[in-house]
Design an enzyme around this catalytic site. Structure first.
Site, PDB file in Angstrom:
ATOM      1  N   CYS A 136       0.827  -1.193   0.000  1.00 40.36           N
ATOM      2  CA  CYS A 136       0.000   0.000   0.000  1.00 40.36           C
ATOM      3  C   CYS A 136       0.875   1.262   0.000  1.00 40.36           C
ATOM      4  CB  CYS A 136      -0.976  -0.051   1.170  1.00 40.36           C
ATOM      5  SG  CYS A 136      -2.395   1.043   1.001  1.00 40.36           S
ATOM      6  N   HIS A 137       0.835   2.070   1.080  1.00 41.35           N
ATOM      7  CA  HIS A 137       1.655   3.270   1.185  1.00 41.35           C
ATOM      8  C   HIS A 137       3.050   2.981   1.742  1.00 41.35           C
ATOM      9  CE1 HIS A 137      -2.331   5.101   0.782  1.00 41.35           C
ATOM     10  NE2 HIS A 137      -1.711   6.218   0.434  1.00 41.35           N
TER      11      HIS A 137
END
Length: 181
Positions: free
Chosen positions: A106-107
């Site tokens: 994800c991030h």
């Protein structure tokens, strides 16, 4: 083998911590929660507070040598806090320089960008990071999971919680190869 899970004191996406943690445990390895501060970390379900988890070791007291691999869970705030902490960034860079595999979802790759280790590498992530990855010299792809073996360490990256099953299968296989299993 001990596997470091590096997270900030708050902001980690809970499922991106707990599902990989369970996969590491199921694989017979030992997950270790490493953070920038002692005590507990506050996980989130998107923007809502979720559970807290006890920190096993602070990044100041941890050394790359004691771990076989690194997991960088996402959450929007988590990697943003980590990339502002010099010791956390150095810890991540140390895994890459030591040739140990790094899994990030994800991030989470924001911390890899900050560590200066994505040049010439191919990664996936939450789509909003694609420009950051490209600006740091990496190639961004929109794939469920991407395994990149083109540098000193293997990167295993995924886009989002929906990719967790494939992410966990890919990184546990890569971690097993790295440990000679």
């Amino acid at each position: 083998m001990q596997i470091a899970f590096l997270v900030a004191p708050e902001g980690v996406e809970q499922v991106e911590l707990t599902d990989p943690w369970q996969a590491v445990t199921d694989n017979g390895d030992t997950p270790v929660l490493v953070s920038t501060a002692p005590g507990e970390i506050q996980a989130f379900n998107h923007l809502d507070k979720a559970d807290t988890f006890p920190v096993d070791r602070t990044v100041a007291d941890a050394s790359v040598e004691e771990f076989g691999a690194l997991v960088l869970p996402g959450g929007v705030a988590n990697p943003d806090f980590l990339r502002m902490d010099e010791k956390a960034v150095a810890f991540v860079r140390g895994f890459v320089e030591a040739g140990k595999p790094v899994a990030s979802i994800c991030h989470g790759p924001w911390t890899l960008v900050e560590a200066g280790v994505v040049r010439g590498r191919t990664l996936t992530s939450w789509p909003s990071l694609r420009t950051d990855i490209r600006n740091a010299g990496g190639e961004w792809v929109d794939e469920q999971v991407k395994v990149c073996e083109g540098g000193p360490s293997t990167f295993i990256t995924s886009r989002k919680p929906d990719d967790l099953k494939a992410f966990c299968e890919a990184f546990t296989a890569e971690f097993a190869k790295a440990s000679g299993g």
